[in-house]
Scaffold this motif. Sequence first.
Motif, PDB file in Angstrom:
ATOM      1  N   LYS A  98      -6.541  -9.142   8.849  1.00 16.69           N
ATOM      2  CA  LYS A  98      -6.801  -7.872   9.100  1.00 16.69           C
ATOM      3  C   LYS A  98      -7.073  -7.415  10.519  1.00 16.69           C
ATOM      4  CE  LYS A  98      -9.381  -8.048   4.506  1.00 16.69           C
ATOM      5  NZ  LYS A  98     -10.673  -8.195   4.042  1.00 16.69           N
TER       6      LYS A  98
ATOM      7  N   ARG B 251      -6.262   6.739   4.798  1.00 14.38           N
ATOM      8  CA  ARG B 251      -7.108   5.621   5.427  1.00 14.38           C
ATOM      9  C   ARG B 251      -6.900   6.051   7.025  1.00 14.38           C
ATOM     10  NH1 ARG B 251      -6.447  -0.206   3.208  1.00 14.38           N
ATOM     11  NH2 ARG B 251      -7.917  -0.581   4.728  1.00 14.38           N
ATOM     12  N   THR B 252      -5.703   6.182   7.294  1.00 20.23           N
ATOM     13  CA  THR B 252      -5.275   6.307   8.900  1.00 20.23           C
ATOM     14  C   THR B 252      -6.261   7.611   9.411  1.00 20.23           C
ATOM     15  OG1 THR B 252      -3.332   5.181   8.689  1.00 20.23           O
ATOM     16  CG2 THR B 252      -3.739   6.592  10.699  1.00 20.23           C
TER      17      THR B 252
ATOM     18  N   THR C  45       2.340   5.128   0.632  1.00 20.08           N
ATOM     19  CA  THR C  45       2.164   5.920   2.067  1.00 20.08           C
ATOM     20  C   THR C  45       1.139   6.926   1.808  1.00 20.08           C
ATOM     21  OG1 THR C  45       4.486   5.702   2.080  1.00 20.08           O
ATOM     22  CG2 THR C  45       3.471   7.448   3.369  1.00 20.08           C
TER      23      THR C  45
ATOM     24  N   MET D  36       0.735  -1.276  -0.011  1.00 19.11           N
ATOM     25  CA  MET D  36      -0.092  -0.141  -0.055  1.00 19.11           C
ATOM     26  C   MET D  36       0.817   1.212   0.073  1.00 19.11           C
ATOM     27  SD  MET D  36      -2.759   1.185   2.867  1.00 19.11           S
ATOM     28  CE  MET D  36      -3.638  -0.265   2.777  1.00 19.11           C
TER      29      MET D  36
ATOM     30  N   ASP E 101       1.200  -5.389   7.003  1.00 19.41           N
ATOM     31  CA  ASP E 101       0.823  -6.276   5.738  1.00 19.41           C
ATOM     32  C   ASP E 101       2.240  -6.773   5.221  1.00 19.41           C
ATOM     33  OD1 ASP E 101      -1.812  -5.728   5.429  1.00 19.41           O
ATOM     34  OD2 ASP E 101      -1.522  -4.024   4.156  1.00 19.41           O
TER      35      ASP E 101
ATOM     36  N   ARG F 130      -2.465  -2.299  11.343  1.00 18.53           N
ATOM     37  CA  ARG F 130      -2.784  -3.238  10.246  1.00 18.53           C
ATOM     38  C   ARG F 130      -1.793  -3.139   8.841  1.00 18.53           C
ATOM     39  NH1 ARG F 130      -4.731  -4.082   5.905  1.00 18.53           N
ATOM     40  NH2 ARG F 130      -4.873  -2.058   5.353  1.00 18.53           N
ATOM     41  N   SER F 131      -1.685  -1.838   8.510  1.00 23.82           N
ATOM     42  CA  SER F 131      -0.840  -1.401   7.486  1.00 23.82           C
ATOM     43  C   SER F 131       0.389  -1.850   7.461  1.00 23.82           C
ATOM     44  CB  SER F 131      -0.992   0.146   7.024  1.00 23.82           C
ATOM     45  OG  SER F 131      -2.532   0.229   6.745  1.00 23.82           O
TER      46      SER F 131
ATOM     47  N   ARG G  29      -2.048   4.988   2.473  1.00 23.39           N
ATOM     48  CA  ARG G  29      -2.420   4.583   3.980  1.00 23.39           C
ATOM     49  C   ARG G  29      -2.412   5.630   4.696  1.00 23.39           C
ATOM     50  NH1 ARG G  29       3.210   1.845   6.117  1.00 23.39           N
ATOM     51  NH2 ARG G  29       3.525   3.837   6.459  1.00 23.39           N
TER      52      ARG G  29
ATOM     53  N   GLU H 149      -5.412   0.973  12.411  1.00 20.61           N
ATOM     54  CA  GLU H 149      -5.438   0.983  10.905  1.00 20.61           C
ATOM     55  C   GLU H 149      -3.746   1.147  10.778  1.00 20.61           C
ATOM     56  OE1 GLU H 149      -5.615   0.897   6.962  1.00 20.61           O
ATOM     57  OE2 GLU H 149      -7.161   0.339   8.375  1.00 20.61           O
TER      58      GLU H 149
END
Length: 421
Positions: A204, A9-10, A3, A1, A395, A391-392, A6, A388
Amino acid sequence: MNTHLRNRRTTLAALTVAGLLALTACGGGDGGSGSEGPVSLSMTIWTGNEEHLKLLNGIAADYRKSHPEVKEIKFDTLPVETYTTTLTTRIAGGKAPDLAWILENSAPDFVSSGALVPVKDDPDVLPAAKKLWQRDGKLYAYPFSTSPYGVFVNTDLIKKAGQPAPADLIEQGRWNWDEVAKIGSAVNARTGKAGMVIRDFDYKAWDNLASVWNGWGAEAWSEDGRTCGFDKPEMVGAMTYLHRAVFEDKAMPAPGTTADFFSGEAAMTVTQISRASLLTDSFAWDFVPLPEGPKGPYDVIGQAGLGVFGNGRHVEEATDFLTFMTNAENSAKLGRFFPQARTSQLDAATLAASNPQVKPEALEEVVINGIKEGKVKPSHTNQSEIAEAVRSALDPLWTPDADVEKVLGDVCSAIRPQLEK
């Protein structure tokens, strides 16, 4: 993903919970109480299971018999994967429920936000079970479910693979994560089925891995929430074990692979007793404690609280229904699926009355001991933002050639600014 994505989303995740709850505390509904005329109450929940809903609706029907002013109590199921995000978005849109089932990972945000009203503090409930839901000496959500993790076992599938039953390993003092990897690997090789599944993880929901890493004495962050624990030796050891179990031993399903224990697709699954309602007579099964880790035996708890929103339409009625729903009599009913942390109900005989399909010794070892001794899954203020980011950053771990130690160091780099706020 990348930056940019990410970070976007964060940021959105952070706004969803922390920001929207702040809005809830500052404005929104009328905070009604003592309403005139018919009252309709709503409560958001994460489960759509028919047996769970039958139980909840039965309690609601009993309440309405003595409260004719309440014409309806609706249980609104939201998807568990996006439960908190959906709930807080509804709140911000002026569509808050009267009551909500709140998951432990977002408890600090809800309790500190000012969005909830204090509820009755029942002395029968264990103090440790209330800790997550208290602030300034007041209880802001009732610990509706204090559910330890255990392992459901498909004994037919393990026997077919020629492996020892976990119950036998327990008697021999050999029920540990190394044995899980051996059993899982053999099941996969000889039957084509999955070995061990950490239910609801799916690469996840990383906080469900606490049911594994606590056996190594690992923690996501320190007790005060300010120091990252992902780069510590204990976590490196636990994650190295998981990585090997997935990619070398083939003892656990790899990313992109699904295996439902309750459909007979896996030999073992780590989950909570509430999932027993999914069992059928299609295979023989057992329910046993979590395997021992390098640090010895341990217990992990998933917890949920039940709270009332201060800006709801019917605060008084909602609070009264919560008190009724969680009284001693109804707690005994709820205990069939959602273990209750009541001193008066923490004995095998009481639990067996509502869980006849589970052996009394399993109830004692997994549920009672787990409630008394277990450690709650990770939670933190600004949990969505932190979750989040974790999680990222995790990955890259879920590839065959991952550098476990480097990835976990990157996790700490990603969340350290949030932890130190």
